[in-house]
Design an enzyme around this catalytic site. Structure first.
Site, mmCIF file in Angstrom:
data_model
loop_
_atom_site.group_PDB
_atom_site.id
_atom_site.type_symbol
_atom_site.label_atom_id
_atom_site.label_comp_id
_atom_site.label_asym_id
_atom_site.label_seq_id
_atom_site.Cartn_x
_atom_site.Cartn_y
_atom_site.Cartn_z
ATOM 1 N N ARG A 160 38.199 28.336 24.675
ATOM 2 C CA ARG A 160 37.857 29.688 25.087
ATOM 3 C C ARG A 160 38.955 30.641 24.617
ATOM 4 N NH1 ARG A 160 38.821 32.713 30.728
ATOM 5 N NH2 ARG A 160 38.061 34.696 29.949
ATOM 6 N N GLU A 184 38.933 29.383 34.124
ATOM 7 C CA GLU A 184 40.392 29.394 34.242
ATOM 8 C C GLU A 184 40.783 28.696 35.523
ATOM 9 O OE1 GLU A 184 42.493 33.145 33.939
ATOM 10 O OE2 GLU A 184 41.222 33.821 32.297
HETATM 11 C C1 GBE Z 1 44.017 35.578 35.036
HETATM 12 O O1 GBE Z 1 44.144 36.456 36.099
HETATM 13 C C2 GBE Z 1 43.825 36.238 33.714
HETATM 14 O O2 GBE Z 1 42.489 36.176 33.291
HETATM 15 C C3 GBE Z 1 44.724 35.695 32.638
HETATM 16 O O3 GBE Z 1 44.734 36.551 31.544
HETATM 17 C C4 GBE Z 1 46.096 35.474 33.219
HETATM 18 O O4 GBE Z 1 47.045 35.152 32.259
HETATM 19 C C5 GBE Z 1 45.991 34.365 34.224
HETATM 20 O O5 GBE Z 1 44.977 34.594 35.131
HETATM 21 C C6 GBE Z 1 47.267 34.085 34.985
HETATM 22 O O6 GBE Z 1 47.647 35.181 35.753
HETATM 23 O O7 GBE Z 1 50.951 42.438 43.156
HETATM 24 O O8 GBE Z 1 51.457 40.823 41.412
HETATM 25 O O9 GBE Z 1 50.974 40.068 43.685
HETATM 26 C C7 GBE Z 1 48.739 39.762 41.678
HETATM 27 C C8 GBE Z 1 44.475 35.760 37.278
HETATM 28 C C9 GBE Z 1 47.390 39.920 41.172
HETATM 29 C C10 GBE Z 1 44.154 36.405 38.538
HETATM 30 C C11 GBE Z 1 47.276 38.228 39.465
HETATM 31 C C12 GBE Z 1 45.371 39.106 40.598
HETATM 32 C C13 GBE Z 1 46.442 37.093 38.969
HETATM 33 C C14 GBE Z 1 44.560 37.963 40.145
HETATM 34 C C15 GBE Z 1 49.082 41.043 42.325
HETATM 35 N N1 GBE Z 1 46.744 38.729 40.712
HETATM 36 N N2 GBE Z 1 45.058 37.474 38.880
HETATM 37 S S1 GBE Z 1 50.727 41.097 42.666
#
Ligand code: GBE
Length: 491
Positions: free
Chosen positions: A99, A399
């Site tokens: 992917r 993912e």
């Molecule tokens: C995914 O998002 C993405 O699709 C991918 O591109 C990314 O690399 C991978 O996961 C790993 O992160 O204020 O920082 O605590 C955190 C994952 C917010 C899901 C971050 C929201 C991870 C959901 C907020 N999260 N995201 S804070």
């Protein structure tokens, strides 16, 4: 280095021994495995040839916005040049599919004309994959919108849906003879909330309580348009499938009280239901709880109408059922309870619209990311929630993964995959219709706001080396063995 090699070897022997001794659980027949990446996080080549700027180029080059280590995806893993090595790694893992996402501004720099080099890049990558019998799975939008579209309002402008459809049409025409699975958008909830609500990610707009809903509204319409375009024009000939992938954490009620259980349910509806309900539920549209609360809060805040836009009947019909499968990205779990001091905030925000308190249990194992704790049982609960809420759709995990700051001896990642995959199998035993699993990520890459400081890869990337040297971690060996045997030791 040699010591590291030996430990890795010892570790893989240990993993093997584990598997011989422990009871093995098999994945169902036909279950498939893949690994994932995204264009901005790996490609580099940000201004190669005639590529135009994306909102992530603009965002990372603007010092008003903060990337933790001051980095950008200008070079990243340099996959623009090193894609053959990437495919070699995917082949080494023995997975069924890869992917990756296409960069809109590389393929169609001005939104109309195709870039010769952009087309060549994705043709080369796809052909290289097929040469190794790996199926390409393409995400059309993984957050890197062309900057010129942002000038026009980006996803808060509903015309963006039309531009997206034109881009998708080109992608289907160019690559659809070889690409049989398409994802329109990746995690619209995170993209809209962070990019338009909180201002944390590109395009960096902090119009909390408004713009994230506008963004989501356009994305849902755009997704549906592209789904129907494929369905009507390409599907018969190309025989592929189209969907999207949504993020969701499991939300565990902190007590059995109806208040806390409702609070947890509310977060699920706002995080996942926001996008899943319009597409996957029988009645379509946003979850009732979202419509009711945002209208009520908006009125209390003195607005004459809801901050959540309303779909027309035609739009609702177009969006409802626009899927061939349910794509899910899952990482972690939160504890949720009813907010202790509730209020209608004068300043609108998504989190005030949801209005809960949440936290992690202190004994949940940490990762390198503050938001990611290891809670494997939450995976099973979430999958059951999806089964029950949306009439047991075919779910594909696009993912799942763990972050650290380690090198190639990533024991914690090995354990994460072992535990999460066990709970995935439990969910399948419960009757959840999960058909495939994708590990995030093939290799370490640009982790958005955290730059290169958090690593999610099965392969280690040495960013200091000119060839961005990739080395398999213990988890790569471990994952490869799962894929090969289609089984995993029972925990
Ligand atoms: C995914 O998002 C993405 O699709 C991918 O591109 C990314 O690399 C991978 O996961 C790993 O992160 O204020 O920082 O605590 C955190 C994952 C917010 C899901 C971050 C929201 C991870 C959901 C907020 N999260 N995201 S804070």
């Amino acid at each position: 280095m040699i010591v590291a090699r030996i430990t890795t070897l010892a570790l893989s022997l240990l993993i093997c021994a584990f598997q011989v001794d422990g009871k093995l659980r098999r994945f169902p027949d036909g279950f498939s495995f893949g690994v994932a990446t995204a264009s901005y996080q790996i490609e580099g080549g940000w201004n190669a040839s005639d590529k135009s700027e994306s909102i992530w180029d603009t965002f990372t080059h603007n010092s008003n916005y903060k990337i933790l280590d001051g980095s950008s995806g200008d070079v990243a893993c340099d996959s623009y040049h090193l894609y053959k090595r990437d495919v070699e790694m995917v082949a080494e893992l023995g997975v069924d599919f890869y992917r990756f996402s296409m960069s809109w501004s590389r393929l169609m720099p001005d939104g109309y004309e195709l870039s010769k080099d952009g087309v060549k890049y994705y043709n080369d990558l796809i052909n290289e994959l097929l040469k190794h019998k790996i199926q390409p799975v393409v995400t059309l939008f993984h957050w890197d919108l062309p900057q010129w579209l942002q000038q026009l309002g980006g996803w808060s402008n509903s015309l963006t849906a039309k531009h997206f459809q034109r881009y998708a049409r080109s992608a289907f025409e160019l690559f659809g003879d070889r690409v049989k699975m398409w994802l329109t958008v990746n995690e619209p909830q995170v993209f809209c909330l962070h990019g338009y609500g909180k201002g944390l990610k590109a395009p960096g707009l902090d119009m909390n309580g408004f713009a994230e809903y506008l963004c989501g509204h356009t994305m849902l319409k755009a997704h549906a348009k592209v789904y129907h375009l494929y369905d009507q024009v390409f599907k018969k000939k190309q025989k592929g499938r189209v969907g999207l992938t949504l993020n969701a954490s499991w939300q565990q009620a902190s007590s059995n009280s109806s208040n806390d259980r409702e609070a947890a349910q509310r977060v699920l509806e706002f995080e996942l239901g926001w996008f899943a309900n319009p597409i996957f539920s029988k009645c379509g549209d946003y979850p009732k709880i979202m419509k009711d609360r945002i209208l009520w809060k908006s009125q209390e805040q003195g607005y004459t109408e809801s901050r959540l836009p309303i779909f027309t009947k035609e739009e609702l019909e177009e969006i409802k059922g626009s899927y061939d499968f349910f794509g899910l990205n899952h990482y972690t779990t939160r504890m949720v309870k009813e907010k202790s001091n509730k209020s209608v905030a004068s300043k609108p925000s998504f989190s005030n619209d949801v209005e809960v308190d949440d936290y992690f249990e202190s004994d949940w194992k940490e990762s390198a990311s503050v938001w990611l704790r290891v809670v494997p049982w939450g995976f099973q609960k979430l999958l059951n929630w999806i089964k029950d809420s949306y009439d047991n759709p075919e779910v594909i995990i696009f993912e799942n993964g763990f972050s650290d700051r380690e090198g190639i001896d990533d024991v914690d990642r090995v354990q994460y995959y072992r535990d999460y995959l066990n709970y995935l199998l439990d969910a399948i035993d419960d009757g959840c219709n999960v058909s495939a699993y994708t590990a995030w990520s093939l290799m370490d890459n640009f982790e958005w706001n955290k730059g290169y400081s958090e690593r999610f890869g099965l392969y280690y990337v040495d960013y200091n080396s000119t060839i961005k040297k990739r080395t398999p971690k213990a988890s790569a060996h471990y994952f490869k063995n799962i894929v090969k045997t289609k089984s995993i030791e029972k925990i």
